[in-house]
Design an enzyme around this catalytic site. Structure first.
Site, PDB file in Angstrom:
ATOM      1  N   GLU A 280       1.205  -1.357   0.048  1.00 23.39           N
ATOM      2  CA  GLU A 280      -0.295  -0.115   0.036  1.00 23.39           C
ATOM      3  C   GLU A 280       1.172   1.772  -0.370  1.00 23.39           C
ATOM      4  O   GLU A 280       0.176   2.570  -1.012  1.00 23.39           O
ATOM      5  CB  GLU A 280      -1.124   0.475   1.130  1.00 23.39           C
ATOM      6  CG  GLU A 280      -1.287  -0.589   1.234  1.00 23.39           C
ATOM      7  CD  GLU A 280      -2.922  -0.876  -0.036  1.00 23.39           C
ATOM      8  OE1 GLU A 280      -3.479   0.265  -0.233  1.00 23.39           O
ATOM      9  OE2 GLU A 280      -4.316  -2.056  -0.104  1.00 23.39           O
TER      10      GLU A 280
ATOM     11  N   GLU B 276       6.984 -21.658   8.367  1.00 21.73           N
ATOM     12  CA  GLU B 276       7.038 -20.757   9.682  1.00 21.73           C
ATOM     13  C   GLU B 276       8.201 -20.518  10.197  1.00 21.73           C
ATOM     14  O   GLU B 276       9.112 -20.648  11.658  1.00 21.73           O
ATOM     15  CB  GLU B 276       6.176 -20.299  10.207  1.00 21.73           C
ATOM     16  CG  GLU B 276       5.319 -21.431  11.276  1.00 21.73           C
ATOM     17  CD  GLU B 276       4.095 -20.422  11.887  1.00 21.73           C
ATOM     18  OE1 GLU B 276       4.842 -21.213  13.611  1.00 21.73           O
ATOM     19  OE2 GLU B 276       2.866 -20.284  11.894  1.00 21.73           O
TER      20      GLU B 276
END
EC number: 4.2.1.126
Length: 296
Positions: A82, A113
């Site tokens: 963004e 992860e």
């Protein structure tokens, strides 16, 4: 001694929610959400340190790099993506890295992860350096991928920030700047896309917005570096030029075209009566701060 992160606890406030009427179930969820902003507010001193570090790094040519796994990784990538249309930064200046790569943005990648070495390798791959700020995000504060990335980033001289939403949170013990927004037991036990995700989104908002304000990407609360990449943003850029440049919308549209789509340059052109090249030179002299060019 209980060493589980607090996000793994059972929330007594939402116990039995499967038997509640829909509106009451949603009120319980909303009650828990309401707590998050206050918890994040308590972290503002640490968030401010991180904002100042990011701004300083960007001014020296460094980068803001988010790194995370699962929901945390997706939120980092979201915030970074963004920044391009909102503040006009390049994808090389602000970006996110997620355990498991781009595929992990839309699906769970088994074991990603847990790979500490992959996290470290990701920092080597993007050549993390002394002017960079690496923000490691892990709701539980224990994801090996993120901890490996933070450890390697420190070795490479970067400033490191750890964002976690639980206690204990090893990530926050290992980062230069720990941001530990302990949201408590989740609405659904262990579902850190809920309160933890909300807290991390709020923190990302502050980190990127605060840093961009401090390097001159806004004038007051106006997005003067907005990139006019669609019709809505073109119209917004034109309104900015008209308003801050003290001219009419027709002239603003012309100036936006002449400036190559830069509202910031268009504003200077309108206010100073100069062409795009002259406006660009004035902005460079002011280190990108429109307020200095306009004397405001």
């Amino acid at each position: 001694m209980n060493t589980l992160p607090s996000t793994e606890l059972v929330n007594p406030h939402t116990d039995g929610m499967d038997r509640l009427p829909t509106d009451e179930m949603l009120r319980r969820i909303n009650d828990e959400d309401e707590k998050v902003a206050g918890i994040v507010r308590g972290c503002i001193p640490e968030i401010a340190r991180a904002v100042d570090a990011v701004a300083a790094g960007l001014r020296r040519g460094g980068r803001l790099i988010y790194v995370g796994a699962g929901t945390s990784g997706r939120l980092g990538v979201l915030d970074a993506s963004e920044c391009l249309p909102t503040f006009g930064v390049s994808v090389e200046q602000v970006f996110g890295i997620i355990a498991g790569g781009e595929r992990a943005l839309t699906k769970a990648i088994e074991g990603a992860e847990d790979d500490r070495e992959a996290g470290a390798a990701a920092m080597d791959e993007v050549l993390v350096g002394e002017h960079d700020v690496v923000v490691g995000m892990s709701a539980s504060g224990g994801a090996p991928y993120v901890r490996g990335a933070i450890a390697r980033a420190k070795e490479r001289g970067a400033v490191t920030v750890g964002v976690a939403c639980a206690t204990p949170a090893p990530l926050c013990d290992e980062a230069d700047i720990p941001i530990q927004a302990v949201v408590g037991a989740e609405v659904l036990q262990g579902s850190t896309r809920l309160k933890s995700g909300t807290a991390q989104k709020l923190i990302c908002n502050m980190l990127s917005t605060g840093a961009m304000v401090k390097i001159g990407k806004t004038l007051g609360n106006r997005m003067v570096d907005v990139q006019a990449t669609n019709l809505k943003l073109v119209a917004r850029a034109q309104r900015l030029i008209a308003d801050l440049g003290q001219t009419d919308l027709e002239t603003a549209a012309t100036l936006l075209t002449q400036s190559g789509g830069s509202a910031k340059l268009g504003i200077i052109m309108a206010r100073k009566g100069v062409d795009a090249d002259q406006a660009r030179a004035l902005l460079a002299e002011a280190d990108g701060f429109l307020s200095l060019v306009l004397g405001e």
